[in-house]
Every structure is written in structure tokens, then in C-alpha cells.
Design an enzyme around this catalytic site. Structure first.
Site, PDB file in Angstrom:
ATOM      1  CG  PHE A   1      30.997  25.186 -14.010  1.00  0.00           C
ATOM      2  CD1 PHE A   1      31.558  24.091 -13.371  1.00  0.00           C
ATOM      3  CD2 PHE A   1      30.458  25.010 -15.283  1.00  0.00           C
ATOM      4  CE1 PHE A   1      31.583  22.843 -13.975  1.00  0.00           C
ATOM      5  CE2 PHE A   1      30.471  23.767 -15.898  1.00  0.00           C
ATOM      6  CZ  PHE A   1      31.041  22.686 -15.245  1.00  0.00           C
TER       7      PHE A   1
ATOM      8  CG  HIS B   1      20.897  26.071 -14.877  1.00  0.00           C
ATOM      9  ND1 HIS B   1      22.191  25.930 -14.480  1.00  0.00           N
ATOM     10  CD2 HIS B   1      20.529  24.873 -15.415  1.00  0.00           C
ATOM     11  CE1 HIS B   1      22.620  24.711 -14.770  1.00  0.00           C
ATOM     12  NE2 HIS B   1      21.621  24.049 -15.324  1.00  0.00           N
TER      13      HIS B   1
ATOM     14  CB  THR C   1      -3.143  -3.134  -0.298  1.00  0.00           C
ATOM     15  OG1 THR C   1      -4.360  -2.809  -0.974  1.00  0.00           O
ATOM     16  CG2 THR C   1      -2.290  -4.023  -1.186  1.00  0.00           C
ATOM     17  CG  ASP C   2      -8.840  -1.766   3.426  1.00  0.00           C
ATOM     18  OD1 ASP C   2      -8.854  -0.541   3.161  1.00  0.00           O
ATOM     19  OD2 ASP C   2      -9.514  -2.283   4.343  1.00  0.00           O
TER      20      ASP C   2
ATOM     21  NE  ARG D   1      28.002  27.983 -10.846  1.00  0.00           N
ATOM     22  CZ  ARG D   1      27.875  26.747 -11.323  1.00  0.00           C
ATOM     23  NH1 ARG D   1      27.348  26.563 -12.530  1.00  0.00           N
ATOM     24  NH2 ARG D   1      28.282  25.700 -10.624  1.00  0.00           N
TER      25      ARG D   1
ATOM     26  CG  ASN E   1      23.450  23.960 -11.318  1.00  0.00           C
ATOM     27  OD1 ASN E   1      22.981  24.945 -10.751  1.00  0.00           O
ATOM     28  ND2 ASN E   1      24.702  23.907 -11.740  1.00  0.00           N
TER      29      ASN E   1
ATOM     30  CB  VAL F   1      27.090  21.055  -8.128  1.00  0.00           C
ATOM     31  CG1 VAL F   1      26.146  20.243  -7.251  1.00  0.00           C
ATOM     32  CG2 VAL F   1      26.431  22.374  -8.521  1.00  0.00           C
ATOM     33  CD  GLN F   2      30.033  18.149 -10.922  1.00  0.00           C
ATOM     34  OE1 GLN F   2      29.942  19.321 -10.582  1.00  0.00           O
ATOM     35  NE2 GLN F   2      29.804  17.744 -12.169  1.00  0.00           N
TER      36      GLN F   2
ATOM     37  CE  LYS G   1      -4.522   0.935   0.397  1.00  0.00           C
ATOM     38  NZ  LYS G   1      -5.535   0.314  -0.501  1.00  0.00           N
TER      39      LYS G   1
END
Length: 301
Positions: free
Chosen positions: A160, A257, A58-59, A177, A255, A228-229, A11
Site C-alpha cells: 500500500f 490490520h 409472525t408465529d 504487509r 481490512n 484492497v480496492q 419473523k
């Protein structure tokens, strides 16, 4: 010829909200979550022979989540997920694996007239605190914690440059940036042999979440990011240093932008480089950067 090589069911999107009322102080605490439960085991005949005698409806799973939320604590989510996962293994002998995901939605207590309000809350963002629990019969309980939907932005301190350039490259280098992303971070704990082991480590889960969140925010804000890496790798290593019980950390950072708008066409208005003030937020396409940093056996963190 064919065979059923894997099967699980359950569920999803079980929504619940629990209000804890402290009788002594009349202070209420609200926890809202979305739960997914999936089971595996000796259930193949329900697929291959239409044999529903092995099926837990699943109920019934939904009702189980509500009832256990009434009977037991729902915080931290790692504990509630472990309670749920262990329950299905213990109750149904033919179920060998239970997978539970708990997504806790953010409700923040209001401050009214300078004081925390005892029973009023606000939703101050889409951020969630998540827990994924896998309970395997005869093996133990695997727990992964996470943060998702934490949207952050800084207007400088990101660059960058030095990337590969060829006939397919149109992006220019930049030493300054806007950097924005929506944090999806997860950290995996060592194996817990029993539910009792999980219960004995309850403070560890809150400490781990607070450490991971604070490290993510502080590193994002303070790091003079080259990419970012590089920044996400620093985040993951700091979490491993702060929480020795964590085996690995993974990040997924899109990212978001924000592009400068060239306005020279209008009376030579300067709005690029050091003169940039107005930007165009971009919805897509976007960069997507991922990594997993694991603790090595020889690590001395």
C-alpha cells in the site's frame, strides 16, 4: 399531518436444521439455517387503525417455514427462499411483496480413518452461504446470493503506497504487509418470472456459489495486491466473466490490520520491515472497503 409511508413486518431468526437421510447408502446430509421473513401489502390499517384482521401472525410465519422445510428441499438456499416467498404471495391475496433471507451455516463432513463419515460433521468456520429473495406480485422473483464471514489472511503479496499525504497522515508506505479480511460478497441474478423458472435453474445457484468462492480465494492468494480496492475489483470482474447470468457483484471487505512491533528498545532486537516476524493483531479501528461492479449493457463478458 403525517402518513404511513412504508410498512413491513415478519419473523426473524427462525432457526432450523434439516437432516436428509439417503435410505440406499445410509449417508446423512445436515443443513442448518437461520431464516427471516418479511411481508408487505395491504397492511397499513394494522398500524393506523389497530386493525389486526390484515395481520398474518409472525408465529404462523415461523410455523410456515418449518412446514415448508419438511415438505420441500432446503438446498440450494435460493430455491428454499423462493419457495417461501412465493408461498406467502399465493396464500394471502393482500400480501404483495415477500422478502426472505436464508443464512446457511457451515457444517463439513468429518473424515475418519481416511473416509468421509456418513453422519458426523464439524463446524470449520463462521462462514455462511446466504440468499436473499424478494417476490413481488405481478413482477417476479429477485434473487441475490452471497458469502459472509469467510476469514482469509496472507502473510505477503500485499502493498500500500502512493496514497494522499498531508498534515493528517501518519501511515507510512509499505511494499510488503500482511493482508487479512472477512469476505462479504454478494451477486445478483437476473429476474425470474416464476418459481418454476427458479426450479429450472437450480444447478446455476450452486455453480455460481462455487465460482464466486473459488474466484475470491484464488484472486486473494495470487494477486500481488496494490490495495484492497484493486484486488476486490478484479474478484468482481472475474465472477461476472465466469457467471453470465449474474447482473452485478458487490464486496465489503474490512481490512484486518496486523501491525509490526518495534523491539529495538530491547537489546536492538530487529522486528520491522524484512525482519518482522511478530505482529500485533488489531481489532479496531479498521479500514472498510466496498464496491459494486455491474454488467454494462454493451458488455461482451
Amino acid at each position: 399531518m403525517s402518513e404511513l409511508s412504508a410498512a413491513r413486518y415478519g419473523k426473524d431468526n427462525i432457526r432450523l436444521c434439516k437432516v436428509h437421510r439417503d435410505e440406499g447408502t445410509n449417508i446423512h446430509t445436515v443443513t442448518e439455517m437461520t431464516v427471516c421473513v418479511l411481508v408487505e401489502g395491504d397492511i397499513n390499517s394494522s398500524y393506523t387503525r389497530a386493525d389486526n384482521s390484515v395481520v398474518v401472525a409472525t408465529d404462523s410465519m415461523k410455523n410456515t417455514v418449518y412446514l415448508l422445510a419438511k415438505q420441500y428441499p432446503v438446498t440450494p438456499p435460493e430455491l428454499f427462499g423462493s419457495i417461501l416467498a412465493s408461498h406467502f404471495i399465493e396464500l394471502y391475496p393482500h400480501i404483495h411483496v415477500t422478502r426472505v433471507k436464508v443464512v446457511t451455516h457451515r457444517w463439513t463432513r468429518m473424515t475418519i480413518d481416511g473416509e468421509p463419515h456418513p453422519h458426523s460433521f464439524l463446524r470449520d468456520g463462521a462462514e455462511t452461504r446466504n440468499a436473499e429473495v424478494v417476490c413481488k406480485r405481478g413482477t417476479g422473483i429477485f434473487v441475490k446470493s452471497g458469502i459472509q464471514g469467510l476469514l482469509v489472511l496472507k502473510s505477503t503479496g500485499s502493498a500500500f503506497y502512493g496514497f494522499i499525504k498531508n498534515d493528517y497522515t501518519s501511515l507510512g508506505e509499505t511494499s510488503d504487509r500482511i493482508l487479512s479480511t472477512e469476505v462479504d460478497a454478494n451477486w445478483e441474478w437476473g429476474l425470474f418470472n416464476t418459481l418454476g423458472d427458479v426450479e429450472r435453474n437450480i444447478p446455476l445457484f450452486d455453480m455460481g456459489w462455487e465460482s464466486a468462492r473459488n474466484i475470491t480465494l484464488q484472486t486473494f492468494a495470487k494477486d500481488n495486491s496494490v490495495s484492497v480496492q484493486a484486488t476486490m475489483y478484479k474478484m468482481a470482474n472475474k465472477i461476472l466473466e465466469a457467471v453470465p447470468e449474474v447482473n452485478n457483484v458487490d464486496y465489503s471487505l474490512p481490512n484486518k490490520h496486523y501491525f509490526e512491533i518495534d523491539m529495538k528498545w530491547h537489546n536492538e532486537v530487529k522486528n520491522t520491515g524484512k525482519d518482522a516476524e511478530v505482529y500485533a493483531p488489531q481489532s479496531d479501528p479498521n479500514g472498510l472497503i466496498k464496491c459494486t461492479v455491474s454488467r454494462t449493457k454493451t458488455s461482451k463478458l
